[in-house]
Write a protein that holds these residues in place. Structure first.
Motif, mmCIF file in Angstrom:
data_model
loop_
_atom_site.group_PDB
_atom_site.id
_atom_site.type_symbol
_atom_site.label_atom_id
_atom_site.label_comp_id
_atom_site.label_asym_id
_atom_site.label_seq_id
_atom_site.Cartn_x
_atom_site.Cartn_y
_atom_site.Cartn_z
ATOM 1 N N ALA A 11 55.042 8.671 -24.011
ATOM 2 C CA ALA A 11 53.677 9.092 -24.314
ATOM 3 C C ALA A 11 52.679 8.156 -23.647
ATOM 4 O O ALA A 11 51.674 8.599 -23.092
ATOM 5 N N SER A 12 52.978 6.875 -23.671
ATOM 6 C CA SER A 12 52.099 5.891 -23.040
ATOM 7 C C SER A 12 52.037 6.101 -21.532
ATOM 8 O O SER A 12 50.957 6.054 -20.931
ATOM 9 N N GLU A 13 53.191 6.331 -20.919
ATOM 10 C CA GLU A 13 53.228 6.586 -19.471
ATOM 11 C C GLU A 13 52.475 7.861 -19.126
ATOM 12 O O GLU A 13 51.713 7.907 -18.158
ATOM 13 N N LEU A 14 52.685 8.886 -19.918
ATOM 14 C CA LEU A 14 52.012 10.164 -19.685
ATOM 15 C C LEU A 14 50.499 9.998 -19.811
ATOM 16 O O LEU A 14 49.739 10.489 -18.968
ATOM 17 N N ARG A 15 50.064 9.300 -20.835
ATOM 18 C CA ARG A 15 48.628 9.039 -21.034
ATOM 19 C C ARG A 15 48.063 8.293 -19.830
ATOM 20 O O ARG A 15 46.991 8.627 -19.320
ATOM 21 N N SER A 16 48.790 7.317 -19.342
ATOM 22 C CA SER A 16 48.354 6.547 -18.182
ATOM 23 C C SER A 16 48.213 7.429 -16.945
ATOM 24 O O SER A 16 47.233 7.340 -16.201
ATOM 25 N N ILE A 17 49.191 8.301 -16.732
ATOM 26 C CA ILE A 17 49.146 9.219 -15.584
ATOM 27 C C ILE A 17 47.954 10.155 -15.704
ATOM 28 O O ILE A 17 47.195 10.354 -14.744
ATOM 29 N N ILE A 18 47.756 10.731 -16.885
ATOM 30 C CA ILE A 18 46.646 11.661 -17.117
ATOM 31 C C ILE A 18 45.311 10.963 -16.873
ATOM 32 O O ILE A 18 44.418 11.500 -16.206
ATOM 33 N N GLU A 19 45.169 9.755 -17.382
ATOM 34 C CA GLU A 19 43.917 9.014 -17.214
ATOM 35 C C GLU A 19 43.665 8.674 -15.747
ATOM 36 O O GLU A 19 42.520 8.728 -15.284
ATOM 37 N N ARG A 20 44.712 8.334 -15.012
ATOM 38 C CA ARG A 20 44.551 8.059 -13.572
ATOM 39 C C ARG A 20 44.090 9.307 -12.835
ATOM 40 O O ARG A 20 43.194 9.255 -11.989
ATOM 41 N N ILE A 21 44.707 10.447 -13.168
ATOM 42 C CA ILE A 21 44.311 11.704 -12.534
ATOM 43 C C ILE A 21 42.860 12.036 -12.877
ATOM 44 O O ILE A 21 42.092 12.461 -12.007
ATOM 45 N N GLU A 22 42.475 11.827 -14.126
ATOM 46 C CA GLU A 22 41.084 12.086 -14.522
ATOM 47 C C GLU A 22 40.107 11.223 -13.730
ATOM 48 O O GLU A 22 39.070 11.723 -13.278
ATOM 49 N N ARG A 23 40.431 9.959 -13.532
ATOM 50 C CA ARG A 23 39.564 9.076 -12.743
ATOM 51 C C ARG A 23 39.473 9.564 -11.299
ATOM 52 O O ARG A 23 38.390 9.574 -10.700
ATOM 53 N N LEU A 24 40.609 9.970 -10.743
ATOM 54 C CA LEU A 24 40.614 10.482 -9.365
ATOM 55 C C LEU A 24 39.809 11.775 -9.249
ATOM 56 O O LEU A 24 39.101 11.983 -8.260
ATOM 57 N N GLU A 25 39.902 12.636 -10.257
ATOM 58 C CA GLU A 25 39.105 13.872 -10.266
ATOM 59 C C GLU A 25 37.611 13.549 -10.288
ATOM 60 O O GLU A 25 36.816 14.208 -9.622
#
Length: 83
Positions: A11-25
């Motif tokens: 869950a932590s890894e997934l949250r990190s990936i999602i947040e990185r994608i959001e920043r890139l968006e």
């Protein structure tokens, strides 16, 4: 308990990936806005923005790919009596 630990890590890894994608968006949206501003500036100076966009698209292709595309386009236009 081990399964809960694995789930927490996942869950932590997934949250990190999602947040990185959001920043890139967000960055992508800002860059798109900057590009729009530059195209607006070009239009204000009398340049044809449609032609600029076409040039940008063509510059992304290699020379052989461009030549092949132009050749096919000319052939089709000739077949339709447009030349």
């Amino acid at each position: 308990m081990e399964e809960t630990s694995i789930e927490n890590v996942t869950a932590s890894e997934l949250r990190s990936i999602i947040e990185r994608i959001e920043r890139l968006e967000e960055e992508k949206a800002a860059i798109a806005s900057d590009i729009k501003d530059v195209l607006g500036e070009a239009k204000g100076r009398g340049f044809d923005t449609k032609a600029i966009k076409t040039i940008l698209r063509l510059r992304k292709k290699d020379a052989n790919e461009r030549m092949e595309e132009e050749s096919i386009l000319q052939t089709y236009m000739a077949a339709l009596g447009m030349e």
